[in-house]
Design a protein around this motif. Sequence first.
Motif, PDB file in Angstrom:
ATOM      1  N   TRP A  67       1.196  -1.168  -0.130  1.00 51.70           N
ATOM      2  CA  TRP A  67      -0.225  -0.090   0.208  1.00 51.70           C
ATOM      3  C   TRP A  67       0.857   1.186  -0.109  1.00 51.70           C
ATOM      4  N   PHE A  97      -3.513   6.000   6.777  1.00 52.87           N
ATOM      5  CA  PHE A  97      -4.102   5.573   5.979  1.00 52.87           C
ATOM      6  C   PHE A  97      -5.274   6.307   5.518  1.00 52.87           C
ATOM      7  N   TYR A  98      -5.993   6.850   6.359  1.00 49.06           N
ATOM      8  CA  TYR A  98      -6.883   8.035   5.850  1.00 49.06           C
ATOM      9  C   TYR A  98      -6.401   9.194   4.821  1.00 49.06           C
ATOM     10  N   GLU A 129      -3.525   8.763   3.182  1.00 44.50           N
ATOM     11  CA  GLU A 129      -3.012   8.000   2.093  1.00 44.50           C
ATOM     12  C   GLU A 129      -4.072   7.873   1.093  1.00 44.50           C
ATOM     13  N   ALA A 130      -5.311   7.388   1.703  1.00 45.41           N
ATOM     14  CA  ALA A 130      -6.324   7.138   0.718  1.00 45.41           C
ATOM     15  C   ALA A 130      -7.012   8.547   0.144  1.00 45.41           C
TER      16      ALA A 130
END
Length: 195
Positions: A93, A179-180, A182-183
């Motif tokens: 990811w 992650f938020y 990056e998303a």
Amino acid sequence: MKSKLSVLFNVPNIIGYIRFILICIAWKNITDAKIFLLFFGANCMLDMLDGIAARCLNQVSNYGAVLDVVVDIFGRGVTWCFLGKYGYVVPAWEWFVFACNHAQVRGVQWKEQFKLAPKLVKRVMSHNFKTPLGMLVMCGIFGLPIALYCDQYTTLPVIMPTVFSACLCILGIGRLLGFYVEAWCVVQHISKMLL
């Protein structure tokens, strides 16, 4: 006029090459927690120095910015892959996010895209992660794999289990917030490709 190739031998980039070697030595000794943590810790210490060296010596470059991120992801990836059957998912990811962030916006300018981001993303990214939320994300991204490694492969007599569990929880929250962000970056990249 300096040769373009001389950038390869800037002090911060040499630090990056040394970090890569330290990670390889740590990786070779990943089942021996003391040796792994010694070499991985040395890599982390040098990671703090390369940015300082780049600014102090006026040796900031696109190549150095990319090299730093590549070595960071490689180091974390080594640890994540060792942690379990699906450990490869996190570094895969991270490589995907890296490719998205650097595909259209090159090198040190990639952070410019956050000017139009939602408030939470801006708060994480503002002042080069030097905000409470930015620090939480950085601790989660860098600290969580090492904390999980320590939990699995070392005994931590100095830290009570409750305190360690609380630390893991905080690091986990930081990684989820990462992650938020990056998303959001990936969605931005995909939407630009669809134009």
